[in-house]
Design a protein around this motif. Structure first.
Motif, short mmCIF file in Angstrom:
data_model
loop_
_atom_site.label_atom_id
_atom_site.label_comp_id
_atom_site.label_asym_id
_atom_site.label_seq_id
_atom_site.Cartn_x
_atom_site.Cartn_y
_atom_site.Cartn_z
N ARG A 73 39.47 -104.43 24.14
CA ARG A 73 40.64 -104.83 23.35
C ARG A 73 40.32 -104.84 21.86
O ARG A 73 41.12 -104.38 21.04
CB ARG A 73 41.13 -106.22 23.78
N ASP A 131 41.42 -99.92 24.97
CA ASP A 131 42.40 -100.10 26.05
C ASP A 131 43.70 -99.37 25.76
O ASP A 131 44.43 -98.99 26.67
CB ASP A 131 42.63 -101.58 26.31
N ASP A 188 40.25 -101.34 20.47
CA ASP A 188 41.45 -100.58 20.79
C ASP A 188 41.19 -99.46 21.80
O ASP A 188 41.93 -98.48 21.86
CB ASP A 188 42.11 -99.99 19.53
N GLU A 217 36.27 -106.39 28.85
CA GLU A 217 37.70 -106.25 28.52
C GLU A 217 37.97 -106.72 27.09
O GLU A 217 38.78 -106.13 26.39
CB GLU A 217 38.54 -107.04 29.52
N THR A 218 37.27 -107.77 26.66
CA THR A 218 37.41 -108.24 25.28
C THR A 218 36.92 -107.18 24.30
O THR A 218 37.58 -106.91 23.28
CB THR A 218 36.61 -109.54 25.08
#
Length: 156
Positions: free
Chosen positions: A93, A98, A96, A89-90
């Motif tokens: 993020r 996500d 970009d 998830e990091t």
């Protein structure tokens, strides 16, 4: 040796006699091959070689264990930690990725793509690793590898 040279000369004469067929075949096959190659999508790969001290990275995770762990198991644990959901998830993020997801299913597909396509391999020596990722967007591919390196440094 003389027999092999005679056989080679015989094959060369045979090819010379049938040279028209070879030229026709080349004129038919080459443009088809060129067309196929130009229709293939571009693939970009980013690689990073990094030295990671698995002892210092995995020390908080292995605290309290009384047995000594195998170095190959330490590498597998480090890979598993780097490709954990929170780190993926990091990475999403940071790159970009996500933002491109419009719903939850697309976000899960992005995370699954990252998990399956980020490759971490030993680069030959102990504690020397190669992180690689392939895709069709060169900037995104570079950013994914950079973000994976950043996650690895944060674990350190």
């Amino acid at each position: 040796m003389q027999e092999q040279l005679d056989i080679l000369i015989q094959y060369a004469r045979g090819v010379w006699l049938k040279r028209r067929y070879a030229i026709i075949a080349a004129w038919v096959i080459c443009p088809l091959g060129w067309l196929f190659v130009t229709m293939m999508p571009n693939q970009y790969t980013a690689n990073a070689r990094v030295y990671a001290d698995t002892r210092s990275i995995l020390q908080p995770l292995l605290r309290g264990l009384t047995i000594e762990t195998d170095p190959s198991q330490e590498v597998a644990l480090m890979v598993k930690t780097l490709l954990s959901r929170s780190n993926l998830e990091t990475i999403a993020r940071d790159t970009d990725a996500d933002i491109r997801a419009t719903n939850n299913e697309e976000y899960e597909e992005i995370l699954e793509d990252l998990k399956s396509n980020i490759k971490i391999r030993s680069a030959g020596r102990e504690n020397l690793f190669t992180i690689s990722y392939s895709g069709d967007d060169p900037r995104y591919v570079r950013d994914v590898v950079q973000s994976a390196l950043t996650c690895l440094l944060k674990m350190h």
